[in-house]
Design a protein around this motif. Structure first.
Motif, PDB file in Angstrom:
ATOM      1  N   ASN A  66      18.165   1.959  58.926  1.00 27.02           N
ATOM      2  CA  ASN A  66      19.357   1.738  59.211  1.00 27.02           C
ATOM      3  C   ASN A  66      19.168  -0.037  60.029  1.00 27.02           C
ATOM      4  N   ARG A  67      18.080  -0.115  60.539  1.00 22.04           N
ATOM      5  CA  ARG A  67      17.846  -1.400  61.177  1.00 22.04           C
ATOM      6  C   ARG A  67      17.631  -2.402  60.035  1.00 22.04           C
ATOM      7  N   PRO A  68      17.940  -3.643  60.513  1.00 25.95           N
ATOM      8  CA  PRO A  68      17.515  -4.573  59.365  1.00 25.95           C
ATOM      9  C   PRO A  68      16.015  -4.764  59.159  1.00 25.95           C
ATOM     10  N   LEU A  69      15.437  -4.847  57.931  1.00 23.30           N
ATOM     11  CA  LEU A  69      14.192  -4.739  57.484  1.00 23.30           C
ATOM     12  C   LEU A  69      13.369  -5.509  58.014  1.00 23.30           C
ATOM     13  N   TYR A  70      13.636  -6.790  58.337  1.00 23.80           N
ATOM     14  CA  TYR A  70      12.790  -7.935  58.683  1.00 23.80           C
ATOM     15  C   TYR A  70      12.694  -7.759  60.495  1.00 23.80           C
ATOM     16  N   GLU A  71      13.948  -7.388  60.921  1.00 23.85           N
ATOM     17  CA  GLU A  71      13.549  -6.909  62.394  1.00 23.85           C
ATOM     18  C   GLU A  71      12.718  -5.614  62.680  1.00 23.85           C
TER      19      GLU A  71
END
Length: 245
Positions: free
Chosen positions: A161-166
């Motif tokens: 659910n977090r941004p992938l690149y993060e």
């Protein structure tokens, strides 16, 4: 609302009425239009006249008609720009849109031909695959499939659910930099049509991304299937002009 004594054709008056209707706050977020029979009776025109006006707005992409469901207002397209690419989550954040994950599937599978060539690996190696149906509230409009370089130690326990690149940067110290992209139009197959809630054969946009990190190492092969009524791609081209001395 419709003046039968006016020289302006009835279908043109109906078209103007619909344009005003769909620009109102109540409708511009994608609301369904009233039933055609009821609306024609309200305007005191025939269904054929009303349908002529509706067809004009459908052709302009302002309305979307779905067989057996009805006609709804097309929501404003999501735009992506080529000159400064962002992740999907970042694109939505810039536009003030809250991303919703409708489905999330994690697996380890043999790579697709594109991923195998991009990562320079053998097809007997199983790699991490992430599939997500995404969009905004109550409106899925893109299905993503990402395959990752097998050297990245993804486990599946990450919070996607977090941004992938993060996740890649904070958890694995991988900073993505370059995205080479391909975009083409196609008809939705049965699987994608069921996910995007369109009819089989309806037009969609297919967007492929070949993502590399700051060291030019291949990181992710991503393919996204977008509803064509909800996504546009902007490209700015600068001409090289040679000065004459």
């Amino acid at each position: 609302m419709i003046d039968h004594n006016n020289r302006i054709p009835l279908h043109k008056q109906a078209e103007s009425f619909l344009r005003n209707l769909i620009s109102s706050d109540e409708y511009k977020a994608g609301k369904m239009l009233p039933n055609e029979i009821e609306l024609a009776e309200q305007l005191k025109i025939s269904r054929n006249t009303l349908r002529q006006a509706i067809n004009k707005l459908v052709s302009e992409g302002l309305l979307i008609r779905k067989k057996g469901v009805g006609t709804r207002v097309a929501e404003k397209n999501i735009y992506s720009e080529a000159n400064n690419w962002l992740s999907f989550s970042q694109e939505m954040k810039v536009l003030g849109i809250q991303v919703e994950n409708f489905e999330l599937h994690i697996s380890r599978q043999k790579p697709s031909e594109e991923a195998k060539d991009f990562f320079k690996i053998e097809d007997d190696i199983k790699i991490f695959r992430l599939e997500r149906l995404r969009g905004k509230e109550n409106f899925p409009f893109v299905y993503f499939c990402s395959e990752f370089n097998p050297k990245i130690p993804l486990t599946g326990s990450e919070n996607f659910n977090r941004p992938l690149y993060e996740i890649l940067e904070n958890d694995f110290n991988i900073i993505v930099k370059t995205s080479n992209e391909e975009i083409k139009a196609a008809g939705a197959n049965d699987f994608i049509a069921s996910k995007l809630e369109v009819e089989t054969g309806d037009p969609i946009l297919i967007r492929k991304r070949y993502v590399r990190d700051i060291n030019d190492v291949p990181i992710e092969y991503n393919i996204g299937w977008y509803r064509s009524d909800s996504f546009s791609y902007k490209i700015e081209c600068v001409r090289n002009i040679k000065t004459i001395s």
